[in-house]
Design an enzyme around this catalytic site. Structure first.
Site, PDB file in Angstrom:
ATOM      1  N   CYS A  58      15.980  -2.289 -13.941  1.00  0.00           N
ATOM      2  CA  CYS A  58      16.534  -0.937 -13.920  1.00  0.00           C
ATOM      3  C   CYS A  58      16.001  -0.094 -15.084  1.00  0.00           C
ATOM      4  O   CYS A  58      16.202  -0.462 -16.241  1.00  0.00           O
ATOM      5  CB  CYS A  58      18.056  -1.019 -13.959  1.00  0.00           C
ATOM      6  SG  CYS A  58      18.815   0.569 -13.693  1.00  0.00           S
ATOM      7  N   CYS A  76     -10.115  13.269   8.609  1.00  0.00           N
ATOM      8  CA  CYS A  76     -10.245  13.630  10.035  1.00  0.00           C
ATOM      9  C   CYS A  76      -8.916  13.435  10.756  1.00  0.00           C
ATOM     10  O   CYS A  76      -8.325  12.367  10.694  1.00  0.00           O
ATOM     11  CB  CYS A  76     -11.318  12.766  10.689  1.00  0.00           C
ATOM     12  SG  CYS A  76     -11.513  13.125  12.448  1.00  0.00           S
ATOM     13  N   CYS A 117     -18.292   6.744   1.373  1.00  0.00           N
ATOM     14  CA  CYS A 117     -17.053   6.715   0.581  1.00  0.00           C
ATOM     15  C   CYS A 117     -15.785   6.676   1.435  1.00  0.00           C
ATOM     16  O   CYS A 117     -14.712   6.409   0.929  1.00  0.00           O
ATOM     17  CB  CYS A 117     -17.010   7.896  -0.379  1.00  0.00           C
ATOM     18  SG  CYS A 117     -16.675   9.476   0.408  1.00  0.00           S
ATOM     19  N   ASN A 161      16.495   7.886  -8.546  1.00  0.00           N
ATOM     20  CA  ASN A 161      17.950   7.819  -8.749  1.00  0.00           C
ATOM     21  C   ASN A 161      18.265   7.552 -10.201  1.00  0.00           C
ATOM     22  O   ASN A 161      17.450   6.980 -10.936  1.00  0.00           O
ATOM     23  CB  ASN A 161      18.553   6.728  -7.862  1.00  0.00           C
ATOM     24  CG  ASN A 161      18.450   5.367  -8.511  1.00  0.00           C
ATOM     25  OD1 ASN A 161      19.323   4.941  -9.266  1.00  0.00           O
ATOM     26  ND2 ASN A 161      17.349   4.665  -8.240  1.00  0.00           N
TER      27      ASN A 161
END
Lengths: 449, 424
Positions: free
Chosen positions: A134, A387, A380, A73
């Site tokens: 911000c 999967c 690893c 934004n």
């Protein structure tokens, strides 16, 4: 039954779910609606100096058919008059005295800070959040992340606020910095009662391939925005962990960044957050998601026997160490459950092309279920991650659990490998095929060229 | 399928390695690739991937028995998850390029060779496209007024409309520039000899003939017609053809099921599919029979048909119940019954065009096969070349009658066979 009540540095709320300072907390109307729906607290959209917003303000990162997995934004702090916001804060507090209303603030001079702190206290706010995060629009004017990136400036402003504040002060931190604990420590040094993190991450969300303008498009141009949404959660969790583990920070934390369901919230609490703040998920699905957040967290707590948030807050922190303190003797290898395997062979191609060539295929094309080559497997996790079947590929322990040796131990003992041939060097155990074997590999018949 | 549905559906594809769907497709379309291309908004690329493997990509997306082929092989089936709707995605991608008329292919460099193709069905059109890719000139001779063979004349219209089938051929013709001579049947030896003189090679893609006769008394009565001819007529007349009140469909193949489904849809009060063996032995795919049953058709199994009853017009069919013993069917004495009807559709299979094929000198037909269905098939080698070296053939005339996708796959190989032959 789990008790969700929360107390963050003296700010009490019926549950740990707060709305983050953002468009959903732009008005008393929205906050009343949220409290009515079940939210425990709300950080009011940042009050401060007059601003002018642009039209076209948001951009979305979609993944396949999932929208808003990332969001950015370029909207600024509130553009509504201060006196309207103050009146509405009073009205909300009158109607919802037990809910937390925190005023987010962002001004420039010491005098302005003093005035606005008194204003929101008089309006009945339960706490103050200093917006030092911000990353667009306000930082160019010396506010927002421009403050959060300078620990000394940050500390000074916290001190100004604490000169007058009678209610708890939370300092909101920007992630656009290499070491989050530096501004966090500065916040504490300045007297801040708590910190909250993360604010948005500076971003360009994507480029339109036809107009060549990134989103959001403002009259043919764009600018960097602040990135948030589910995709930022891992970054937020890491920074939360860094602050929660740092003894020099040592003040309560309100966690922010990608929280969408109760599972996300539980993870933030397990890493030390006392409350969690939500914005993007509400901008996507509305206030109604609170029903899942509350019931899900309650059920989880009941199941685990946690009576209060404090019972499990920070419970995962002792389990995150520095890499050098991990046990080098621990050894897992992948195991494929052939009864569950559906034969997609994603594990095969992922390991073959993207990892360690430790999965083989049957020579019989009718048998699509791959096999782990255990001596090549480095454990690893990649195959189990790609999967698509739950619990089909599991990582099985192969060491006896009796040995424990870390890189840190080795360093202290002066037992580090000096050359690549040294038996202590990890690479010695890492098998790779000869390069030319790649070209001799049987390819699927539809692979061209 | 809308763009949105295609996007959602394509998002589900797992992108399997050496995907089973590809291997289940007779033309070997790289399905995960085209699905990924749809998902990344590269529809032209998706269509190109499809057509590179299968020149009847749009027809196949609609008429393929995907449950038996690609979708049946989708690994989601093993997870009890709905398989990817590959056929619909394929039709979506090809529909886009056909409507946009975007050219995706360039023909090969002109070789100066000319090939005649007999039959503008799936085999003939596929061979034509592939031959043009290889740079050969192509003339197609088609007996009927429209291309695409059974896609237009023989499959139930809910699968593929005439317009869609013809649009695809027109789209291909536009970019490949082969000639199609309609209403130009090749009828005898003189025609073949003319082709031999005028062309360097000839491709036979004539499919099968009309519905075989039953060989029972009374089948010449009014109201007895072939299931295929019934489908052809309703397709040509947009279903404005008469259908009986009580229809009996004889046979258990896919055309029988198409005829049964369409009869139900066109308002027949009762539709009976009568088959001489059990339902599990029908040649039709399970989903085809299910569709007929949903429309209101009923199956009557283990019945042998006898005489077709009636005066001028059909009034019923005499059946006798049977049982299977040692693989053979035995009539059960005394179990005869007459099923009344006013229309009989013969789903008894198409005959081979033996008489026509025997007009080509030197080609060999399968005569001695123990399997009745195989008799009359054109014999070809692995390059789809007949015993007359100048003639190649593919599709139903060779395989005895399978799917559009088989014809497309075979014709592509035959085109390469021709190319190799011409280079010698």
């Amino acid at each position: 039954m789990a008790d969700l009540r929360t107390n963050l540095a003296g700010i009490k709320s019926p549950n740990p779910f707060w709305l983050a300072s953002a468009p959903p907390t732009n008005s008393g109307y929205q906050i009343m609606k949220a409290f009515d729906a079940g939210w425990g607290g709300a950080v009011w959209k940042t009050l401060g100096v007059p601003v002018v917003n642009v039209s076209s303000r948001y951009g979305s990162l979609n993944y396949r058919d999932n929208r808003m997995m990332g969001f950015n934004n370029i909207e600024l702090i509130t553009d509504r008059p201060l006196k309207d916001n103050l009146r509405e804060i009073s009205e909300v507090k009158k109607r919802f005295p037990d809910h937390a209303v925190i005023a987010s603030l962002m001004v420039e001079t010491r005098e302005e800070w003093h005035n606005i702190v008194r204003d929101v206290e008089n309006a009945g706010a339960d706490g103050i959040e200093l917006n030092f995060g911000c990353p667009h629009g306000m930082c160019e004017r010396g506010m927002g992340s421009a403050v959060g990136q300078e620990p000394k400036v940050l500390q000074t402003i916290v001190e100004w606020v604490k000169e007058v504040a009678k209610i708890p002060v939370i300092t909101k931190l920007t992630p656009n910095i290499s070491d989050i604990t530096r501004p966090a420590r500065a916040a504490r040094a300045g007297g801040s009662d708590a910190i909250s993190l993360i604010n948005t991450i500076q971003s360009v969300i994507g480029v339109d391939l036809d107009t060549f303008v990134p989103s959001p498009n403002v009259d043919g141009k764009s600018t960097n925005g602040g990135y948030c949404g589910p995709a930022v959660k891992p970054i937020a969790l890491n920074m939360l962990k860094n602050c929660a583990q740092d003894k020099q920070v040592g003040i309560p934390i309100s966690g922010i960044g990608g929280v969408e369901n109760w599972r996300d919230a539980a993870e933030f609490i397990l890493l030390g957050a006392t409350s969690v703040q939500v914005c993007t998920a509400v901008m996507h699905f509305g206030f109604g998601i609170i029903r899942d957040l509350k019931t899900g967290l309650e059920r989880y707590m009941d199941e685990k026997g946690f009576k209060t948030i404090e019972d499990f807050r920070g419970k995962a922190l002792p389990n995150i160490l520095h890499w050098e303190d991990l046990n080098l003797k621990y050894k897992v290898v992948a195991d494929i459950n052939k009864d569950k395997c559906i034969g997609c062979q994603l594990c095969y191609t992922a390991c073959e092309d993207g990892a360690h060539q430790a999965i083989s295929l049957s020579s019989d094309p009718a048998d699509r279920k791959p096999t782990i080559i255990e001596e090549n497997c480095v454990g690893c996790n990649l195959c189990s991650i790609v999967c698509p079947v739950e619990d089909c590929i599991t990582m099985e322990r192969r060491d006896d659990g009796k040995q424990h040796l870390t890189w840190g131990d080795r360093t202290r003992e002066g037992n580090l490998p000096k050359t690549f041939d040294d038996p202590l060097a990890g690479g010695l155990h890492h098998w790779v095929p000869e390069p030319a074997e790649a070209l001799a590999k049987v390819k699927p018949r539809h692979y061209k060229g | 399928m809308t763009d949105t549905e295609a996007y959602y559906e394509s998002s589900r594809c797992l992108y399997c390695y050496d995907a089973p769907c590809i291997n289940a497709c007779p033309t070997g379309i790289d399905i995960p690739l085209f699905i990924r291309q749809i998902n990344s908004d590269n529809k032209d690329g998706a269509a190109k991937t499809i057509y590179e493997s299968n020149w009847m990509g749009h027809a196949c997306g609609n008429v393929c028995p995907t449950e038996e082929l690609c979708e049946g092989a989708c690994v989601y089936n093993h997870q009890d998850v709905k398989p990817i709707e590959i056929g619909r995605l394929q039709a979506h991608a090809t529909d886009r390029v056909i409507r946009s008329k975007k050219k995706l292919f360039r023909t090969g460099k002109d070789t100066g060779k000319k090939i005649a193709i007999v039959g503008a069905g799936p085999a003939g059109i596929s061979a034509a496209c592939e031959l043009r890719m290889l740079g050969h000139a192509v003339d197609i001779y088609e007996a009927k007024a429209k291309p695409s063979g059974l896609c237009v004349y023989g499959v139930a219209p809910y699968k593929l409309t005439n317009e869609e089938a013809v649009d695809e051929v027109n789209y291909l013709q536009e970019q490949f520039g082969f000639n199609v001579h309609y209403n130009k049947p090749i009828t005898g030896r003189a025609d073949f000899e003319k082709l031999e003189k005028g062309y360097d090679a000839i491709f036979i893609g004539i499919g099968l003939g009309g519905t075989s006769s039953l060989g029972v008394p009374g089948e010449d009565k009014q109201g007895v017609i072939g299931a295929l001819e019934f489908v052809e007529e309703l397709r040509m007349k947009q279903q404005k053809t008469p259908v009986g009140k009580k229809v009996i469909v004889l046979g258990g193949g896919n055309t029988a099921m198409d005829a049964a489904s369409e009869s139900c849809r066109m308002g027949a009060e009762s539709v009976i599919v009568a088959y001489r063996r059990g339902p599990e032995e029908m040649g039709a795919y399970g989903f085809e029979f299910d569709l007929g049953k949903k429309g209101g058709a009923e199956g009557v199994f283990n019945v042998t048909r006898g005489e077709v009853m009636g005066d001028k017009a059909v009034k019923g069919v005499k059946f006798i119940r049977n049982k299977a013993a040692y693989g053979k069917i035995e009539a059960i004495p005394g179990s005869e019954f007459v099923e009344p009807c006013d229309m009989v559709l013969l789903g008894t299979g198409q005959g081979k065009q033996v008489e026509l094929l025997e007009q080509i000198s030197g080609v060999k037909l399968e005569h001695k096969s123990r399997i009745l269905d195989d008799r009359g098939r054109l014999v070809v080698n692995e390059h789809f070349q007949t015993n007359n070296a100048k003639y190649f053939a593919a599709g139903d005339a060779v395989n005895g009658g399978v799917e559009v996708v088989n014809a497309a796959a075979e014709a592509k190989k035959a085109a390469h066979g021709i190319d190799q032959y011409l280079k010698k």
